[in-house]
Scaffold this active site. Structure first.
Site, PDB file in Angstrom:
ATOM      1  N   ILE A  65       0.846  -1.204   0.000  1.00 50.13           N
ATOM      2  CA  ILE A  65       0.000   0.000   0.000  1.00 50.13           C
ATOM      3  C   ILE A  65       0.880   1.253   0.000  1.00 50.13           C
ATOM      4  O   ILE A  65       0.563   2.257  -0.647  1.00 50.13           O
ATOM      5  CB  ILE A  65      -0.982  -0.039   1.193  1.00 50.13           C
ATOM      6  CG1 ILE A  65      -1.805  -1.336   1.120  1.00 50.13           C
ATOM      7  CG2 ILE A  65      -1.908   1.179   1.173  1.00 50.13           C
ATOM      8  CD1 ILE A  65      -2.664  -1.620   2.317  1.00 50.13           C
ATOM      9  N   ASP A  82      12.434   2.821   4.097  1.00 52.20           N
ATOM     10  CA  ASP A  82      11.985   1.433   4.185  1.00 52.20           C
ATOM     11  C   ASP A  82      13.215   0.581   4.524  1.00 52.20           C
ATOM     12  O   ASP A  82      14.300   0.825   3.992  1.00 52.20           O
ATOM     13  CB  ASP A  82      11.386   0.995   2.839  1.00 52.20           C
ATOM     14  CG  ASP A  82      10.484  -0.220   2.989  1.00 52.20           C
ATOM     15  OD1 ASP A  82       9.275  -0.101   2.709  1.00 52.20           O
ATOM     16  OD2 ASP A  82      10.985  -1.300   3.380  1.00 52.20           O
ATOM     17  N   ILE A  90      12.824   2.255  11.041  1.00 52.67           N
ATOM     18  CA  ILE A  90      12.200   3.394  11.736  1.00 52.67           C
ATOM     19  C   ILE A  90      12.580   3.451  13.218  1.00 52.67           C
ATOM     20  O   ILE A  90      12.396   4.475  13.869  1.00 52.67           O
ATOM     21  CB  ILE A  90      10.656   3.408  11.599  1.00 52.67           C
ATOM     22  CG1 ILE A  90      10.026   2.154  12.224  1.00 52.67           C
ATOM     23  CG2 ILE A  90      10.234   3.569  10.146  1.00 52.67           C
ATOM     24  CD1 ILE A  90       8.548   2.316  12.515  1.00 52.67           C
ATOM     25  N   ALA A 139       4.987   1.354   7.917  1.00 52.67           N
ATOM     26  CA  ALA A 139       5.989   0.339   8.258  1.00 52.67           C
ATOM     27  C   ALA A 139       5.516  -0.552   9.400  1.00 52.67           C
ATOM     28  O   ALA A 139       5.583  -0.157  10.573  1.00 52.67           O
ATOM     29  CB  ALA A 139       7.297   1.036   8.642  1.00 52.67           C
ATOM     30  N   TYR A 171      -2.057  -9.188  15.562  1.00 49.01           N
ATOM     31  CA  TYR A 171      -1.891  -8.151  14.537  1.00 49.01           C
ATOM     32  C   TYR A 171      -2.879  -7.001  14.799  1.00 49.01           C
ATOM     33  O   TYR A 171      -2.489  -5.837  14.910  1.00 49.01           O
ATOM     34  CB  TYR A 171      -2.102  -8.750  13.138  1.00 49.01           C
ATOM     35  CG  TYR A 171      -2.312  -7.711  12.070  1.00 49.01           C
ATOM     36  CD1 TYR A 171      -1.329  -6.750  11.813  1.00 49.01           C
ATOM     37  CD2 TYR A 171      -3.502  -7.656  11.334  1.00 49.01           C
ATOM     38  CE1 TYR A 171      -1.530  -5.772  10.848  1.00 49.01           C
ATOM     39  CE2 TYR A 171      -3.698  -6.691  10.375  1.00 49.01           C
ATOM     40  CZ  TYR A 171      -2.719  -5.746  10.131  1.00 49.01           C
ATOM     41  OH  TYR A 171      -2.925  -4.773   9.185  1.00 49.01           O
ATOM     42  N   ASP A 189     -11.029 -15.895  11.822  1.00 48.09           N
ATOM     43  CA  ASP A 189     -11.695 -15.280  10.669  1.00 48.09           C
ATOM     44  C   ASP A 189     -13.163 -14.991  10.978  1.00 48.09           C
ATOM     45  O   ASP A 189     -13.963 -15.919  11.102  1.00 48.09           O
ATOM     46  CB  ASP A 189     -11.660 -16.247   9.471  1.00 48.09           C
ATOM     47  CG  ASP A 189     -10.587 -15.909   8.469  1.00 48.09           C
ATOM     48  OD1 ASP A 189     -10.014 -14.804   8.546  1.00 48.09           O
ATOM     49  OD2 ASP A 189     -10.325 -16.756   7.585  1.00 48.09           O
TER      50      ASP A 189
HETATM   51  N1  UDP Z   1      -9.149 -17.106   2.270  1.00 49.49           N
HETATM   52  C1  UDP Z   1      -9.307 -18.394   1.805  1.00 49.49           C
HETATM   53  N2  UDP Z   1      -8.212 -19.061   1.359  1.00 49.49           N
HETATM   54  C2  UDP Z   1      -6.953 -18.515   1.357  1.00 49.49           C
HETATM   55  C3  UDP Z   1      -6.804 -17.184   1.813  1.00 49.49           C
HETATM   56  C4  UDP Z   1      -7.925 -16.517   2.274  1.00 49.49           C
HETATM   57  O1  UDP Z   1     -10.411 -18.938   1.792  1.00 49.49           O
HETATM   58  O2  UDP Z   1      -6.004 -19.196   0.947  1.00 49.49           O
HETATM   59  C5  UDP Z   1     -10.321 -16.367   2.758  1.00 49.49           C
HETATM   60  C6  UDP Z   1     -10.197 -15.925   4.201  1.00 49.49           C
HETATM   61  O3  UDP Z   1     -10.748 -16.880   5.067  1.00 49.49           O
HETATM   62  C7  UDP Z   1     -11.015 -14.622   4.197  1.00 49.49           C
HETATM   63  C8  UDP Z   1     -10.898 -14.107   2.787  1.00 49.49           C
HETATM   64  O4  UDP Z   1     -10.436 -15.197   1.994  1.00 49.49           O
HETATM   65  O5  UDP Z   1     -12.357 -14.883   4.453  1.00 49.49           O
HETATM   66  C9  UDP Z   1      -9.893 -12.973   2.645  1.00 49.49           C
HETATM   67  O6  UDP Z   1      -8.689 -13.382   3.278  1.00 49.49           O
HETATM   68  P1  UDP Z   1      -7.356 -12.578   3.152  1.00 49.49           P
HETATM   69  O7  UDP Z   1      -6.291 -13.371   3.829  1.00 49.49           O
HETATM   70  O8  UDP Z   1      -7.140 -12.199   1.715  1.00 49.49           O
HETATM   71  O9  UDP Z   1      -7.637 -11.218   3.927  1.00 49.49           O
HETATM   72  P2  UDP Z   1      -8.147 -10.991   5.442  1.00 49.49           P
HETATM   73  O10 UDP Z   1      -9.642 -11.012   5.374  1.00 49.49           O
HETATM   74  O11 UDP Z   1      -7.565 -12.060   6.293  1.00 49.49           O
HETATM   75  O12 UDP Z   1      -7.612  -9.651   5.757  1.00 49.49           O
END
Ligand code: UDP
Length: 327
Positions: free
Chosen positions: A12, A31, A52, A74, A141, A285
């Site tokens: 980004i 960076d 940084i 960063a 995170y 998730d």
């Molecule tokens: N996802 C998935 N398979 C993968 C990576 C991600 O099914 O190999 C799903 C994940 O569970 C989420 C969505 O895709 O619902 C987006 O995930 P990503 O890691 O891209 O971004 P996040 O939502 O974690 O920031």
């Protein structure tokens, strides 16, 4: 006067540096190139390699350049890695930002825009999520990003700093020209993984769970184009320069797409069958994350340009097709 972009060689960050340079702004990039790529830095930006948290190095940059605002990218951002090694995330995202802030305060730089994330909300009680909703991160995170926000808030409270925190939802896509894009040493994000299958770099992608309470059982996310995120950073910096008060804004499209919908979009854009395997849910998730970005639109005048999933995937595909090995 120049804008100092910390982490300007990352995904980004590099797109924001491009947007700043294309708008004719003077830009200085710092960076450490641990995860960033020097090739991603626009040729018009001055580049300094360093960390940084290296206060002597940062003081040196601030003495040499005339900096009147900072955009801070960063940080580490891999959720699964943060679960395995939380202290690595606290050290990099919180401790190093604290050292950097000390240097800024000593140098009299007052305006900072920085990356936060939808991960600060954890499992939301309702969607779309607004900035006032509870913040209960479900991974280190998100917790470190929330800690950064709180640190900025208390420092701003002393009157010596003003900040804007931008909580991104799912960043995706690449620069229109296909010159720069998303290239992580370890790829974990859905769209680049799908495009790596289309590129022949991997055989299939795992779908993390198909029993969520959503329209097709897969997780729903709010995908926002990286060029729209870049615009928001510039607007946020200008807002601070115009005397705007410290604040926090969500950045998303306000529309959710399921994992299955993203897979279908990637299949249509690439013309590749992209095999997938249904697998277990990924820890932490949430089922559905969708932003309300009304505040960024009202206060910053932000107008995202990309709304169609296919259009966003198309820009990412342009980058992946031209740069199958990344940078
Ligand atoms: N996802 C998935 N398979 C993968 C990576 C991600 O099914 O190999 C799903 C994940 O569970 C989420 C969505 O895709 O619902 C987006 O995930 P990503 O890691 O891209 O971004 P996040 O939502 O974690 O920031």
């Amino acid at each position: 006067m120049a804008v100092l972009v910390l982490g300007g060689a990352g995904y980004i960050g590099s797109h924001t540096v491009y947007a700043l340079c294309e708008a004719g702004r003077e830009v200085v990039v710092v960076d450490n190139l641990e995860t960033g790529h020097q090739e991603a830095v626009h040729e018009k930006a001055a580049f300094y390699q360093g960390d940084i948290s290296d206060t002597a190095f940062l003081h040196h940059v601030l003495r040499r350049e005339s900096i009147d605002g900072v955009i801070h990218f960063a940080a580490y951002s891999i959720v699964a890695e943060s679960m395995r090694n939380p202290l690595k995330y606290y050290e990099n995202n919180v401790c190093k930002t604290k050292k950097m802030l000390e240097v800024l305060l000593e140098s009299g730089v007052q305006d900072v825009v920085f990356s936060s994330t939808a991960a600060v909300y954890g499992e939301p009680n309702r969607v779309p999520i607004s900035e006032q909703d509870p913040t209960e991160p479900t991974n280190p995170y998100g917790a470190t990003k929330l800690a950064m926000e709180q640190m900025f808030r208390w420092v701003a409270n002393t009157g010596n700093l003003r900040f804007v925190s931008l909580r991104y939802f799912n960043a995706c896509g690449a620069h229109q020209d296909g010159k720069i894009g998303e290239a992580h040493p370890t790829e974990t994000h859905l769209i680049p993984l799908l495009l790596q299958v289309a590129n022949g770099k991997r055989d299939a992608v795992a779908v993390f769970g198909c029993d969520y309470p959503t329209q097709d059982g897969t997780c729903v996310r709010d995908y926002i184009h990286v060029a729209d995120l870049a615009d928001a950073h510039i607007l946020a910096l200008d807002y601070l320069k115009d005397g705007g008060k410290s604040d926090i804004f969500n950045l998303g499209n306000g529309v959710g797409f399921s994992v299955k919908e993203v897979i279908e979009a990637a299949r249509r854009v690439t013309g590749h069958a992209i095999p997938v395997q249904i697998s277990e849910r990924r820890e932490g998730d949430p089922a559905r994350l969708v932003a309300s970005s009304q505040k960024a639109k009202n206060v910053l005048g932000w107008k995202p340009r990309y709304h169609q999933l296919e259009e966003m995937v198309e820009t990412a595909w342009r980058w992946h097709r031209r740069h199958p090995e990344g940078y």
